[in-house]
Design a protein around this motif. Sequence first.
Motif, mmCIF file in Angstrom:
data_model
loop_
_atom_site.group_PDB
_atom_site.id
_atom_site.type_symbol
_atom_site.label_atom_id
_atom_site.label_comp_id
_atom_site.label_asym_id
_atom_site.label_seq_id
_atom_site.Cartn_x
_atom_site.Cartn_y
_atom_site.Cartn_z
ATOM 1 N N THR A 13 0.848 -1.195 0.000
ATOM 2 C CA THR A 13 0.000 0.000 0.000
ATOM 3 C C THR A 13 0.881 1.242 0.000
ATOM 4 O O THR A 13 1.805 1.355 0.810
ATOM 5 N N VAL A 14 0.601 2.140 -0.906
ATOM 6 C CA VAL A 14 1.393 3.357 -1.033
ATOM 7 C C VAL A 14 0.642 4.524 -0.393
ATOM 8 O O VAL A 14 -0.552 4.708 -0.618
ATOM 9 N N THR A 15 1.342 5.262 0.432
ATOM 10 C CA THR A 15 0.791 6.485 1.011
ATOM 11 C C THR A 15 1.517 7.654 0.383
ATOM 12 O O THR A 15 2.742 7.618 0.281
ATOM 13 N N TRP A 16 0.764 8.649 -0.082
ATOM 14 C CA TRP A 16 1.469 9.808 -0.625
ATOM 15 C C TRP A 16 0.892 11.095 -0.105
ATOM 16 O O TRP A 16 -0.223 11.152 0.397
ATOM 17 N N ILE A 17 1.715 12.128 -0.231
ATOM 18 C CA ILE A 17 1.379 13.459 0.265
ATOM 19 C C ILE A 17 1.182 14.364 -0.935
ATOM 20 O O ILE A 17 1.953 14.309 -1.890
ATOM 21 N N PRO A 100 10.162 -1.850 -6.136
ATOM 22 C CA PRO A 100 9.528 -1.400 -4.899
ATOM 23 C C PRO A 100 8.129 -0.833 -5.177
ATOM 24 O O PRO A 100 7.878 -0.266 -6.248
ATOM 25 N N ALA A 101 7.250 -0.979 -4.199
ATOM 26 C CA ALA A 101 5.851 -0.584 -4.399
ATOM 27 C C ALA A 101 5.710 0.892 -4.799
ATOM 28 O O ALA A 101 4.895 1.223 -5.666
ATOM 29 N N VAL A 102 6.524 1.744 -4.194
ATOM 30 C CA VAL A 102 6.400 3.170 -4.520
ATOM 31 C C VAL A 102 6.789 3.423 -5.975
ATOM 32 O O VAL A 102 6.143 4.187 -6.693
ATOM 33 N N ARG A 103 7.825 2.732 -6.412
ATOM 34 C CA ARG A 103 8.258 2.876 -7.804
ATOM 35 C C ARG A 103 7.162 2.401 -8.752
ATOM 36 O O ARG A 103 6.831 3.031 -9.743
ATOM 37 N N TRP A 105 4.019 2.194 -8.227
ATOM 38 C CA TRP A 105 2.913 3.145 -8.213
ATOM 39 C C TRP A 105 3.249 4.391 -9.030
ATOM 40 O O TRP A 105 2.428 4.892 -9.807
ATOM 41 N N ALA A 106 4.481 4.883 -8.871
ATOM 42 C CA ALA A 106 4.886 6.093 -9.596
ATOM 43 C C ALA A 106 4.861 5.835 -11.109
ATOM 44 O O ALA A 106 4.452 6.694 -11.890
ATOM 45 N N ILE A 107 5.291 4.642 -11.520
ATOM 46 C CA ILE A 107 5.314 4.302 -12.945
ATOM 47 C C ILE A 107 3.881 4.139 -13.469
ATOM 48 O O ILE A 107 3.496 4.739 -14.476
ATOM 49 N N ASP A 108 3.098 3.346 -12.761
ATOM 50 C CA ASP A 108 1.751 3.026 -13.248
ATOM 51 C C ASP A 108 0.828 4.239 -13.246
ATOM 52 O O ASP A 108 -0.013 4.399 -14.124
ATOM 53 N N SER A 109 0.987 5.098 -12.234
ATOM 54 C CA SER A 109 0.069 6.239 -12.130
ATOM 55 C C SER A 109 0.576 7.420 -12.965
ATOM 56 O O SER A 109 -0.142 8.394 -13.160
ATOM 57 N N PRO A 317 17.575 5.232 -10.220
ATOM 58 C CA PRO A 317 16.121 5.396 -10.139
ATOM 59 C C PRO A 317 15.574 6.336 -11.202
ATOM 60 O O PRO A 317 14.483 6.098 -11.748
ATOM 61 N N GLN A 318 16.321 7.387 -11.498
ATOM 62 C CA GLN A 318 15.833 8.349 -12.500
ATOM 63 C C GLN A 318 15.648 7.684 -13.862
ATOM 64 O O GLN A 318 14.577 7.767 -14.473
ATOM 65 N N VAL A 319 16.709 7.039 -14.327
ATOM 66 C CA VAL A 319 16.658 6.465 -15.676
ATOM 67 C C VAL A 319 15.675 5.295 -15.718
ATOM 68 O O VAL A 319 14.880 5.173 -16.654
ATOM 69 N N GLU A 320 15.748 4.449 -14.702
ATOM 70 C CA GLU A 320 14.856 3.281 -14.711
ATOM 71 C C GLU A 320 13.388 3.694 -14.679
ATOM 72 O O GLU A 320 12.555 3.122 -15.395
ATOM 73 N N THR A 321 13.066 4.671 -13.859
ATOM 74 C CA THR A 321 11.664 5.088 -13.769
ATOM 75 C C THR A 321 11.188 5.644 -15.108
ATOM 76 O O THR A 321 10.111 5.299 -15.597
ATOM 77 N N PHE A 322 12.018 6.474 -15.701
ATOM 78 C CA PHE A 322 11.641 7.067 -16.992
ATOM 79 C C PHE A 322 11.442 5.981 -18.047
ATOM 80 O O PHE A 322 10.422 5.956 -18.761
ATOM 81 N N VAL A 323 12.396 5.057 -18.133
ATOM 82 C CA VAL A 323 12.327 4.021 -19.171
ATOM 83 C C VAL A 323 11.152 3.072 -18.905
ATOM 84 O O VAL A 323 10.445 2.662 -19.837
#
Length: 836
Positions: A13-17, A100-103, A105-109, A317-323
Motif C-alpha cells: 500500500t502506497v501512502t502519498w502526500i 519497490p511498491a512506490v516505484r 505506483w509512480a510508474i503506473d500512475s 532510479p531516475q533512468v529506470e523510472t523514466f524508461v
Amino acid sequence: MKALTAWSDDAGTVTWIERDATGRVLTRQSAGHAVTFLRMADVSRELMRSLRASRAVSSVAQDGAWLRVVWRSVHARREACERKGWFASNNIDTFEADVPAVRRWAIDSGVEVQRPRLVYLDIETCARVPMSEKEKMRVLCWTLIAGDDGRVITGMLAEDTDADEGRLLAELWAALADFDQVAAWNGDGFDYPVVFARSARCNLRVDARRWLWLDHLELYRRMHTTAESGDEKQSMALQAVAMAVLGEGKLPGFTFDRIFPAWEAGGEERAALLAYNVHDVALMRRIEERTGYVELLYTLCDATGTFPDTHGMKPMPQVETFVMRLGLADGVHFPTKWRREEGEDAPGAFRGAFVMEPTSSGIVTERVHVADFTAMYPSIVQTFNMSPETLLARVEMPSFPSYLSHLAREWVPPPRPEYAAEAATGCYFDQRRRGLLPRTLDMALALRKKWSDLKATLPPGTPEWVEADRRSTAYKVFANSVFGVVSAEMSRLHTREVGESITQTGVWLIQATMRAAQECGLNVIYGDTDSLFVTGCTDENFRAFVQTCNDVLYPRLLAERGCVENRVKLAYEKAFDRVVFLSAKRYVARWAHYKGTLPDARTKPEVKGIEYKRGDSCRLVRQMQAEIIDLLMGGGINGPRVEVCQDDPEKYRALVGRWRERVLVLPLELEDVALAKRLTKPIKEYAVRVKKDGADYASPPHVRVAKLLAARGADMGEGSRVSYFVANGLADPVTVLPAADWTGECDRFAVWEDQVWEPAARLLGAAFPAEGWKEYARARPVVPRRAPARRAGATVAPAPESAPTGQPAGVAGVFSLTAPSPRPRRAIVRGGGTKR
DNA sequence: ACCTATCTGATGGCTG
DNA sequence: CAGCCATCAGAT
C-alpha cells in the motif's frame, strides 16, 4: 495524480502526500502495488487457477501479452519470485518482481512530482560525547530558513533536561509542517539521524516519511563538476564551499567544543550561538541562490518521475523510472533483478573507450584543432536503435588463441538480417521498431533542444533564461547518465551487449575519423573516447574536414552497417595555440578559440588531469604547477592572460629554486601540506592482507589516519574525507598524522620529494624533455648514521646553482641551503637510525 | 547501488 | 639496497 513524496508498507500500500490548490496537505493511499508480471504465453490454465486460488495473491489481470499479478504483501511476492522461489523452480520467468511498491505506483500512475516547499535546516548539539555517538547528543538549538522568502524560524533549549529537549524538538516538527523538503549540510550524516534519534528518545510521535530529506552537501558534490582547481575539491565542509561559492564563510569563534559552553553561559553567548546557527543556514540558502542545484534536482525529478530527496539524486532510479514508464505504455517489461548473491561471480567487465597515447612531446606550438562527437554515446544508441529489447541474438565472435590466429581471418559471421544494424561488437539490433532507450533519448534530447533554443531567445540572466538553462542542463545530465545505468550490472536495464556495443561503436567511430584525418594529410596527435586533436592545417581546412565526415563519411559507414537513421555528428569544438601533454588524459593548453569565439584577458588555460586539478594533492604543488602553467601558457590563472609565453628553461629553474626554498625552509601552514582522501567504504571493509612474515599489511595512509580518528571518537563513516600530513617519510610505513594534530612541523623533505617535486617535474619534463631536472629531486639532508633525521644541524641536499642560496633570516636555524658536499648524494638512513 | 580508461602513490615482495 | 613488479585505492 500529483504527489510531493510517497512511501509504502509491506502490504504494497502506497501512502502519498499532496498539496491542493490552497496549499493544504492531503494524505492519500492506494493499495496493491506489490506486483509481478508474467508472460501470458507462460501462463497455463493450471497456473492461472493456482494463482487465483493462492492466499498470497490478491488479484490477477491480463494486460495485452502480460499477466499482472498483485500480491497481498511484498514479502509474499519475494518468496514466490526470488531466485530459488516457486516460479524459478517451475521454470517460469518473472518480470519486475523486485520493483519497490512506490516505484511501481509512480510508474503506473504516471505521477506528477509537485514542487516541494523547501526549508534549510541546521542544528547545534552538545559535544559531551564523541561524534561517533552523535545520537546521544542533546540538541541545543535549531534554525529553519524558508527557501522561498527566507523567513527565519529558530528554537533554543532553555534547560539542560530531557523534557525541555522534547519541547524544543516538538517545536521543530511543528515548524516543519509548513514545508515538504528539508536541506541540511551533511544532513544524512548528522542532522537527520540526530533529530530522528532524539525525537524518538523524547517519545515524539512524528512520521518523518512525510518530508523529503535532502543532503545539501551530497547534492553539491554530485552537481558541482566544474571546479577550476583542486582547491575546491579538498574540502566539502560548509565553510570551504561557502568560501568557494560566496567568497564568505561561517561566523568565527564556534569550534565544536565551544558550542555547549556557549549555550551553558547563557545570555549574550547563547545568543551568539544562535546567530552562528542562523548564519550557517543562511549560507546554505545563498549557496543555492548561486548554484541552483536544488532547483536542478527538482527539474530532473520532475522529468523522470522520482522524488527530490537524497535518493532521488541517483541516476539509476531516475533512468529506470523514466524508461519503465515508456515500457509500460509499449508493453515492455524487464526481467526481475535480485541482488547478486554472496560468492556469485561478477560478470566480466566489458571493453571501454579508446584513448590514444599523445604522440607529441615538448611544447606543441602548432595550432591544435579539436573536434568531438556531439553526445557520442546517446547518438550511437539512437543511430543503431540499441536497447535491451531490440538486441537480436548476439553473433558470438569466437576468440582464438594466438597460435590459431590465422583461423580468425577465415571465420565468417552468420549473415545479418536485412532489418538489423550491426554494432562494432557484432551485435545486431532490430530496426523495425524504435527501442525504449532510443525513444528515451529522443525525448530527452528533443526537450533539451527545445529549452536551449528558448534560452537563446531570452535575455541572459533573467529568471526565464535561468529556468530554460536549468531544464536544458537537466535533460543533458539525464541523457548522459543513460549509458552508465544501462552498463551498471545492478540495473534492470543492464545488458552487457548493449553497454559494450555502445563503447565499441564509439571506438570504431573515433578510429575511423582518425584514419580519415590521416588520409587527408592531417596529423592526429591525441584523442580520448569522443575527441581528436589534430595539427597541420588551417581552421578552414579543419572545418571542411569535419563537414566531410558529417556529410559523407558517417552516412556511408552507418548505412553499411544497416542503420536507418544517422544521429552521429562531429563538431569542431575548439583550437589551442599551445599544448603540453604529460600523458593520456593529462595536458595543459592555451586557447586559440572556442567554437570560433576568441579568448580574452580573463581566459584561463585548459588544464586536465594533473595535480593542479586534484583535491588529493597538497596546496603547495597546486600553486607551484599553477605558476608553471602560467609561464608556459601565458598567464590566466594568477594574472591576466598575456601574449607572451616563456620557452626559456632558465625561467623555470628560477621558479623551481624559489619553490624548493619555500618548501624546505620557509614557514609552512597546515593547508600547504595537508592531503585529503575519501573513505570509499566503511573502515572495517578495507582488506587486511597478510604479509609473508604473518604480520598485516599497512593500510593506505588515509585509512590509518581514519582509524586513529575513529579511536578518538570521530565519526569516520563511508564517504568521510580524511585530511592528514606526512610527519616522517623515512618511517616504514610512512608516518602520517591527522590534520588536527598539526603543530607546525612536518617532514618537509618528504613533502618536497614526493608531493611537490615529482608532480612539478612531470609537468616540466613534459614541456622540456631535453632538459635534465633530476638535480632538484633530492632534498633530504645527509645524516650521520644512527643520528635521527630532521634535527638541528641537519642540512639540505645541495640545490643546483641557479637556485637561490643562503639561509633566509628569521627561520628557525635548522637548515642550510648551501651544501657541505659538492654534489647531491643519495640520501640515506635506510634501515639505520630513523627507520622503524 | 553509474561505466571504463588512465594515472598516481603507498606498500611490500623479489632480485641482481 | 636500488630497481622492478604486483596489488590496492583514489581521483579524474
